[in-house]
Write an enzyme that holds these catalytic residues in place. Sequence first.
Site, mmCIF file in Angstrom:
data_model
loop_
_atom_site.group_PDB
_atom_site.id
_atom_site.type_symbol
_atom_site.label_atom_id
_atom_site.label_comp_id
_atom_site.label_asym_id
_atom_site.label_seq_id
_atom_site.Cartn_x
_atom_site.Cartn_y
_atom_site.Cartn_z
ATOM 1 C CG HIS A 190 14.889 57.317 54.367
ATOM 2 N ND1 HIS A 190 13.542 57.491 54.612
ATOM 3 C CD2 HIS A 190 15.410 58.574 54.288
ATOM 4 C CE1 HIS A 190 13.270 58.782 54.669
ATOM 5 N NE2 HIS A 190 14.383 59.462 54.462
ATOM 6 C CB VAL B 297 15.037 51.693 59.359
ATOM 7 C CG1 VAL B 297 14.005 50.679 59.856
ATOM 8 C CG2 VAL B 297 14.468 53.108 59.452
ATOM 9 N N GLY C 176 19.878 49.259 60.294
ATOM 10 C CA GLY C 176 21.239 49.297 59.774
ATOM 11 C C GLY C 176 21.283 49.198 58.255
ATOM 12 C CG ASP D 137 19.301 45.495 56.801
ATOM 13 O OD1 ASP D 137 18.790 46.556 56.371
ATOM 14 O OD2 ASP D 137 18.708 44.729 57.578
ATOM 15 C CB SER E 204 15.749 46.093 55.696
ATOM 16 O OG SER E 204 16.138 47.320 56.291
ATOM 17 N N PRO F 274 14.864 61.221 61.214
ATOM 18 C CG PRO F 274 16.671 62.319 60.247
ATOM 19 C CD PRO F 274 16.141 60.962 60.538
ATOM 20 C CG HIS G 284 18.750 68.255 53.059
ATOM 21 N ND1 HIS G 284 18.192 68.662 54.260
ATOM 22 C CD2 HIS G 284 18.457 66.930 52.954
ATOM 23 C CE1 HIS G 284 17.587 67.629 54.838
ATOM 24 N NE2 HIS G 284 17.734 66.572 54.066
ATOM 25 C CB SER H 232 24.107 75.372 42.930
ATOM 26 O OG SER H 232 24.460 75.140 44.291
#
EC number: 1.11.1.7
Length: 323
Positions: free
Chosen positions: A65, A69, A71, A73, A75, A161, A191, A246
Amino acid sequence: MKNQRSFSIVALLLILFSSSVFAQLQTNFYRKSCPNVETIVRNAVRQKFQQTFVTAPATLRLFFHDCFVRGCDASILLASPSEKDHPDDKSLAGDGFDTVAKAKQAVDRDPNCRNKVSCADILALATRDVVVLTGGPNYPVELGRRDGRLSTVASVQHSLPQPSFKLDQLNTMFARHGLSQTDMIALSGAHTIGFAHCGKFSKRIYNFSPKRPIDPTLNFRYALQLRQMCPIRVDPRIAINMDPTSPNTFDNAYFKNLQKGMGLFTSDQVLFSDQRSRSTVNSFASNEATFRQAFISAITKLGRVGVKTGNAGEIRRDCSRAN
């Protein structure tokens, strides 16, 4: 033809930009300023992981995440009002933030390292460490990122996404960051240790369409199990494992589940139901080594997205606040 040409030019520019960034990131970036940084972070992450398994999926998702957004960094770590107040980030588990905070404190306890290692790099290292702790591949982490000073709710809009995305939407979003379809599928494999709140997929099991309440691409028996775990008026805070076989192991079971119609999100199952991506899913399902290698390549490329290096940004003293 004109659109194809312009897309090719954009892709070329992204490759050239990421190549120049790659030259500034180095696996031994802290060899003089904080030579023990990897050991310090690894120990802090292991300690947090021993307290709660959620540390692993929470940290991995936090890294993704963050990078998508503004890059990579850090943030996402800045205190409110910031990116984390956007609905797409509200479900980020607090254990991910706490993992980075604990690792940062550990690094800064070393007098040689104090205020020399960025929060962005600590998050990148912690991400690798949780992958390893859950049985995933070990890989060298490129370092040298600087921390961003800006974080806004608005910047998250249309940047991440969605569970309802189809293949073209996924590919378009990942291509924006120089990531291929294979990279996207490999990163989706994370996931395998993820979890999701019932509201993110309830439409697939209750009201997919007027004639078909259950999404036909979803394994029917699995759909009924999901209904048991997520009744209609379930507490929205209830979360379930994305990999029912698993859930605590970073493996290729996610792809084997897709072959059986057991992808939790539309954006998961479409990777198998769409012919254009099915062969990659089958390849990862049949050969775990192939998946692991693809994941290493993809997460390394993800770690280069929009990074600040050199004199850009800063080294935050507190990961939740700009200096």
